[in-house]
Design a protein around this motif. Structure first.
Motif, PDB file in Angstrom:
ATOM      1  N   ILE A 113     -61.481 -27.201   5.604  1.00 19.96           N
ATOM      2  CA  ILE A 113     -60.461 -27.866   4.789  1.00 19.96           C
ATOM      3  C   ILE A 113     -60.638 -27.399   3.352  1.00 19.96           C
ATOM      4  O   ILE A 113     -61.709 -27.539   2.769  1.00 19.96           O
ATOM      5  N   THR A 149     -59.307 -28.175  -0.257  1.00 20.85           N
ATOM      6  CA  THR A 149     -58.562 -29.175  -1.008  1.00 20.85           C
ATOM      7  C   THR A 149     -59.261 -29.455  -2.331  1.00 20.85           C
ATOM      8  O   THR A 149     -60.466 -29.272  -2.469  1.00 20.85           O
ATOM      9  N   MET A 166     -58.859 -32.498  -3.541  1.00 23.82           N
ATOM     10  CA  MET A 166     -59.040 -33.954  -3.468  1.00 23.82           C
ATOM     11  C   MET A 166     -60.472 -34.279  -3.064  1.00 23.82           C
ATOM     12  O   MET A 166     -61.106 -33.507  -2.343  1.00 23.82           O
ATOM     13  N   LEU A 216     -63.430 -35.665  -0.890  1.00 26.52           N
ATOM     14  CA  LEU A 216     -63.530 -35.792   0.561  1.00 26.52           C
ATOM     15  C   LEU A 216     -63.415 -37.233   1.029  1.00 26.52           C
ATOM     16  O   LEU A 216     -62.955 -37.494   2.143  1.00 26.52           O
ATOM     17  N   VAL A 243     -59.770 -37.702   1.606  1.00 22.89           N
ATOM     18  CA  VAL A 243     -59.255 -36.887   2.703  1.00 22.89           C
ATOM     19  C   VAL A 243     -59.628 -37.506   4.047  1.00 22.89           C
ATOM     20  O   VAL A 243     -58.810 -37.599   4.955  1.00 22.89           O
ATOM     21  N   PHE A 244     -60.862 -37.939   4.179  1.00 22.64           N
ATOM     22  CA  PHE A 244     -61.336 -38.457   5.454  1.00 22.64           C
ATOM     23  C   PHE A 244     -61.298 -39.973   5.561  1.00 22.64           C
ATOM     24  O   PHE A 244     -61.872 -40.538   6.486  1.00 22.64           O
ATOM     25  N   GLU A 245     -60.622 -40.638   4.644  1.00 25.29           N
ATOM     26  CA  GLU A 245     -60.528 -42.088   4.696  1.00 25.29           C
ATOM     27  C   GLU A 245     -59.807 -42.518   5.977  1.00 25.29           C
ATOM     28  O   GLU A 245     -58.709 -42.070   6.280  1.00 25.29           O
TER      29      GLU A 245
END
Length: 73
Positions: free
Chosen positions: A3, A5, A7, A9, A12-14
């Motif tokens: 990934i 990004t 943003m 992490l 992103v993985f929330e």
């Protein structure tokens, strides 16, 4: 999986590991699928897990379709 990004992490993985309701794995006509039970013997297709490639093109097997599976098991 990679990934790229900018943003954080955490954003992103929330919710990545949160699993929705109880799912049932069933096989109908050689097509293994994951179904979310709606009522006894009736469920909504979540995803196809093991099937021929042309099964993904069949509209009656698309995610969100309501199917009867009680008598097939």
């Amino acid at each position: 999986m990679t990934i790229y990004t900018s943003m954080p992490l955490e954003l992103v993985f929330e919710g990545f590991k949160d699993q929705l309701g109880p799912f049932v794995d069933i096989t109908i006509s050689g097509i293994r699928m994951q179904v979310e039970p709606i009522s006894p013997g009736i469920g909504k297709i979540i995803r196809l897990m093991d099937c021929p490639l042309d099964a993904y093109l069949r509209p009656e097997l698309s995610p969100g379709t309501v199917i009867a599976y009680g008598s097939v098991m």
